[in-house]
Design a protein around this motif. Structure first.
Motif, PDB file in Angstrom:
ATOM      1  N   GLY A 274       7.015   0.970   5.091  1.00 44.63           N
ATOM      2  CA  GLY A 274       6.871  -0.012   6.161  1.00 44.63           C
ATOM      3  C   GLY A 274       5.459  -0.514   6.352  1.00 44.63           C
ATOM      4  O   GLY A 274       5.205  -1.338   7.236  1.00 44.63           O
ATOM      5  N   ALA A 275       4.521  -0.022   5.518  1.00 46.35           N
ATOM      6  CA  ALA A 275       3.125  -0.451   5.678  1.00 46.35           C
ATOM      7  C   ALA A 275       2.911  -1.873   5.188  1.00 46.35           C
ATOM      8  O   ALA A 275       1.933  -2.522   5.553  1.00 46.35           O
ATOM      9  CB  ALA A 275       2.196   0.518   4.945  1.00 46.35           C
ATOM     10  N   GLY A 276       3.824  -2.358   4.359  1.00 40.93           N
ATOM     11  CA  GLY A 276       3.692  -3.729   3.859  1.00 40.93           C
ATOM     12  C   GLY A 276       3.197  -3.798   2.427  1.00 40.93           C
ATOM     13  O   GLY A 276       2.419  -4.688   2.081  1.00 40.93           O
ATOM     14  N   LYS A 277       3.651  -2.836   1.597  1.00 37.85           N
ATOM     15  CA  LYS A 277       3.183  -2.806   0.202  1.00 37.85           C
ATOM     16  C   LYS A 277       3.576  -4.061  -0.553  1.00 37.85           C
ATOM     17  O   LYS A 277       2.891  -4.483  -1.470  1.00 37.85           O
ATOM     18  CB  LYS A 277       3.759  -1.566  -0.498  1.00 37.85           C
ATOM     19  CG  LYS A 277       3.267  -0.239   0.056  1.00 37.85           C
ATOM     20  CD  LYS A 277       3.720   0.925  -0.790  1.00 37.85           C
ATOM     21  CE  LYS A 277       5.221   1.141  -0.748  1.00 37.85           C
ATOM     22  NZ  LYS A 277       5.703   1.493   0.594  1.00 37.85           N
ATOM     23  N   SER A 278       4.694  -4.655  -0.177  1.00 36.77           N
ATOM     24  CA  SER A 278       5.184  -5.828  -0.912  1.00 36.77           C
ATOM     25  C   SER A 278       4.696  -7.143  -0.332  1.00 36.77           C
ATOM     26  O   SER A 278       5.042  -8.217  -0.842  1.00 36.77           O
ATOM     27  CB  SER A 278       6.722  -5.820  -0.952  1.00 36.77           C
ATOM     28  OG  SER A 278       7.199  -4.686  -1.641  1.00 36.77           O
ATOM     29  N   ILE A 279       3.894  -7.077   0.741  1.00 37.76           N
ATOM     30  CA  ILE A 279       3.440  -8.318   1.377  1.00 37.76           C
ATOM     31  C   ILE A 279       2.581  -9.145   0.427  1.00 37.76           C
ATOM     32  O   ILE A 279       2.704 -10.382   0.357  1.00 37.76           O
ATOM     33  CB  ILE A 279       2.676  -8.005   2.682  1.00 37.76           C
ATOM     34  CG1 ILE A 279       3.673  -7.702   3.800  1.00 37.76           C
ATOM     35  CG2 ILE A 279       1.785  -9.169   3.091  1.00 37.76           C
ATOM     36  CD1 ILE A 279       3.053  -7.435   5.132  1.00 37.76           C
TER      37      ILE A 279
END
Length: 555
Positions: free
Chosen positions: A32-37
Motif C-alpha cells: 500500500g506504500a505506492g510501489k506501482s505509482i
C-alpha cells in the motif's frame, strides 16, 4: 534507457524525483506504500488514458515527466527525426493533467496527442504488468507474444498489406456484382435514349446552322423587299438613283481643283463612292437572284428544330448542348457494356491478390512454426528451473488457408502445457494452477523480453504466487536479463529484490491529514535492512539480517 522521472501532485505523491541506472533495479516497500505509482505515472507519459481522479486532492493539476537516453536506440531516434521532434541525445515525455480531467502531452517540449506519445513509448520501454498471466489466456495475446519473440515485423507488414489489397479489390467486386441488376436497368434506359439521338442524327454545329437558316427563310419576303428597294435607290430607278446623282456631282467638281487646290481630292472621293455603289448594287443583285424562298424547306427546318428542342428538354440541356449529351451517353453505355468483362477481370484480379496474400501468410506461418519450436524448448527448460520439473510447454500453430483469414495471416496460436507426468498437453488455462500460471507467465515474459528491441523493461509484481527457491531462480533470471538491458522490477520477494544491481525503497507517511509517498535509492546497509524486513516482517533479528546479507552476496 529511462534515466530520470519527476512526479508532482499525482495520486498520493506530492513531489517525487528520482534517477535510474542501467542493469536491474528492484523497487520494494510496504504493502500500500505506492510501489506501482511510478509505473502508473510512466504509463501516462507513454500515452495511457488520464482521469481527473489521478490529480492529488486539493491540487489544480498533476505533472509527470520521464527522461530517456537515446544512446543505442536508433529506432526511437528515427521516429523523433521523422516527426521533427528530435532534441539532442535525450527524449523527454511530459504529461499534464488538470483536476477537471483534461490532459496535455509533450515530447521534447512540443505539444503532441497521446497517440503520438504511445507510438514513441513502444520504442522506449516495455511494461509487463502483474496481470500479464491473465492476458496470457487470450489467444490474441498468445499470438502477439510469439510474433514479438519471432521479430518478423517486416513479414507481418507484408502480410497485412497483402490482406488489405485483397480485401479492397474483393469489396469492389462485391459492389459491382450487387450493382449489376441496377446497371442493367440503367443500360436499357441509356440504350433507348441513345437510339432516339441516333435517329435524330444531330451534327456537332447543326443546330446553330439550321437556326440561322430558319431565321433567314422565315424573313425571306422582308429580305427580298428591302433588298429590291435598296437596289432601286442605288441603281435601278430610271427616274433617278444614287449612282446617277454621284456621277453628276463628279462631273461638276472634276475641274474645280484647277481653281482651288483644297478641292483637288473631292473628285477621287466621289469616284470611290461611285465604285462602292456599283459593288453594293452587284452584291444586292446577286443576293436577290440566289435568295431561297422554298416553303417546304422552311417546314422541314421547323419540324427538325421542334425535335431538337423536345429532346433537349427531355435531357435537361440547352439545344446546342444536345450533341455533347449524345456523346456522353455513348461513353456511359460503352462503360456499362464493358461491365461483364470488368467483372471477369476483377474476379481474376481478386483471386490473384488472394494467392499473393496466401503465399505471404504461408511464409509468416513457417516463421511462426520455427520460432514456436525454439520457444517450446526454452520455456520448458525455464519451467524446470522454476520447480516444475516435469513441465512441458508447446505452442500449437494451426493454419487454415480455407478458414478465417485476417491481416495477421491464417494461423491459430494456442499455448499448451503439461505440468505433471502422464498428463496430456492441454490449453494453458485449463491445466495450470494460479501459482503455476504465474511461473509460466514469468518464464514466457523473461524469455520473450530478451528479443524485444526496447532498451528498458519493467516487471510490475510479475512474481506474485512465487516463493522460496523458485523466487531465487526468478531473481537470477531477471538479473541476467539486466546485464543486457535496463530492468526495473517491483517486487515483494526478498530473493528477487536481492538480485538487483540497485534497489529503490518506497515509503508512505501521513502528516496533518495528508498522505505522501516517497522513493529513494538504498545503499548497501539500507538494502540489508530492507531485505531483512522482507524476510522477517516487522521483527528484524540478527538471523534475518544475516540471511539478507547472504542474499546480496549470492546475487
Amino acid at each position: 534507457m529511462l534515466s530520470h522521472m519527476t512526479i508532482s501532485n499525482f495520486a498520493i505523491v506530492k513531489s517525487l524525483e528520482f534517477e535510474l541506472k542501467s542493469g536491474m533495479t528492484t523497487i520494494t516497500g510496504e504493502t500500500g506504500a505506492g510501489k506501482s505509482i511510478a509505473i502508473d505515472a510512466l504509463g501516462l507519459c507513454l500515452g495511457d488514458r488520464a482521469e481527473a481522479s489521478m490529480v492529488r486532492p486539493n491540487e489544480d493539476k498533476a505533472e509527470l515527466s520521464a527522461t530517456f537516453s537515446l544512446k543505442n536506440n536508433q529506432a526511437a531516434r528515427r521516429w523523433l527525426e521523422d516527426n521533427e521532434l528530435v532534441d539532442g541525445e535525450e527524449c523527454i515525455l511530459r504529461r499534464v493533467i488538470t483536476k477537471e480531467g483534461r490532459s496535455r502531452g509533450f515530447i521534447n517540449g512540443s505539444p503532441v496527442p497521446a497517440s503520438q506519445q504511445k507510438s514513441l513509448g513502444q520504442l522506449l520501454i516495455n511494461i509487463h504488468g502483474q496481470h500479464a498471466h491473465q492476458q496470457l489466456m487470450r489467444p490474441d495475446y498468445q499470438q502477439q507474444m510469439l510474433d514479438q519473440y519471432a521479430g518478423h515485423h517486416l513479414l507481418m507488414d507484408k502480410t497485412r498489406q497483402a490482406y488489405q489489397n485483397w480485401r479492397q479489390t474483393n469489396n469492389e467486386l462485391k459492389r459491382l456484382t450487387q450493382n449489376r441488376e441496377k446497371n442493367e436497368a440503367q443500360k436499357q434506359l441509356i440504350q433507348y435514349q441513345v437510339k432516339e439521338l441516333h435517329d435524330l442524327a444531330l451534327g456537332e454545329d447543326e443546330y446553330s446552322e439550321i437556326e440561322e437558316e430558319h431565321r433567314r427563310l422565315s424573313n425571306s419576303g422582308e429580305l427580298a423587299l428591302s433588298s429590291q428597294t435598296a437596289l432601286s435607290i442605288l441603281y435601278d430607278n430610271d427616274d433617278g438613283n444614287a449612282l446617277q446623282l454621284l456621277q453628276m456631282a463628279s462631273q461638276q467638281v472634276v475641274s474645280l481643283g484647277e481653281f482651288d487646290n483644297s478641292l483637288s481630292g473631292i473628285p477621287q472621293m466621289l469616284e470611290d463612292a461611285i465604285i462602292q455603289v456599283q459593288e453594293a448594287s452587284q452584291e444586292l443583285r446577286g443576293y436577290l437572284d440566289n435568295l431561297d424562298m422554298d416553303p417546304q424547306r422552311l417546314v422541314y427546318l421547323e419540324e427538325r428544330i421542334a425535335k431538337i428542342l423536345s429532346l433537349a428538354r427531355k435531357h435537361y440541356v440547352m439545344p446546342n448542348e444536345l450533341f455533347q449529351k449524345h456523346q456522353d451517353l455513348l461513353k456511359e453505355l460503352e462503360q456499362l457494356d464493358c461491365s461483364d468483362e470488368r467483372l471477369e477481370e476483377l474476379a481474376e484480379l481478386v483471386e490473384n491478390k488472394r494467392q499473393v496474400f496466401l503465399a505471404t501468410a504461408e511464409k509468416l506461418s513457417k516463421s511462426r512454426h520455427r520460432y514456436a519450436k525454439e520457444l517450446d524448448k526454452k520455456i520448458s527448460c525455464s519451467m524446470h528451473e522454476l520447480s516444475m520439473e516435469h513441465g512441458i510447454f508447446k505452442i500449437d500453430v494451426q493454419n487454415d488457408a480455407e478458414g478465417m483469414l485476417s491481416p495477421l495471416g491464417f494461423d491459430t496460436i494456442t499455448f499448451l502445457v503439461s505440468t505433471n507426468p502422464g498428463q496430456p498437453l492441454q490449453p494453458l488455462g485449463k491445466v495450470a494452477s494460479g501459482g503455476e500460471l504465474s511461473r509460466i507467465s514469468l518464464a514466457i515474459q523473461v524469455i520473450t523480453a530478451q528479443k524485444i528491441e526496447t532498451p528498458s523493461l519493467i516487471f510490475d509484481e510479475v512474481d506474485v504466487g512465487i516463493s522460496g527457491p523458485t523466487a531465487a531462480i526468478v531473481g537470477k533470471m531477471l538479473r541476467t536479463l539486466g546485464n543486457s538491458t535496463q530492468v526495473m522490477c517491483v517486487t515483494h520477494l526478498p530473493q528477487v529484490a536481492g538480485c538487483g544491481h540497485q534497489q529503490m525503497f518506497v515509503a508512505k507517511k501521513s502528516t496533518k491529514g495528508q498522505t505522501e509517498t516517497s522513493m529513494c535509492p538504498l545503499n548497501d546497509d539500507a538494502r540489508v535492512a530492507e531485505l531483512a524486513r522482507l524476510l522477517g516482517g516487522s521483527e528484524i533479528t540478527d538471523r534475518t539480517l544475516a540471511n539478507a546479507k547472504e542474499l546480496l552476496i549470492a546475487a
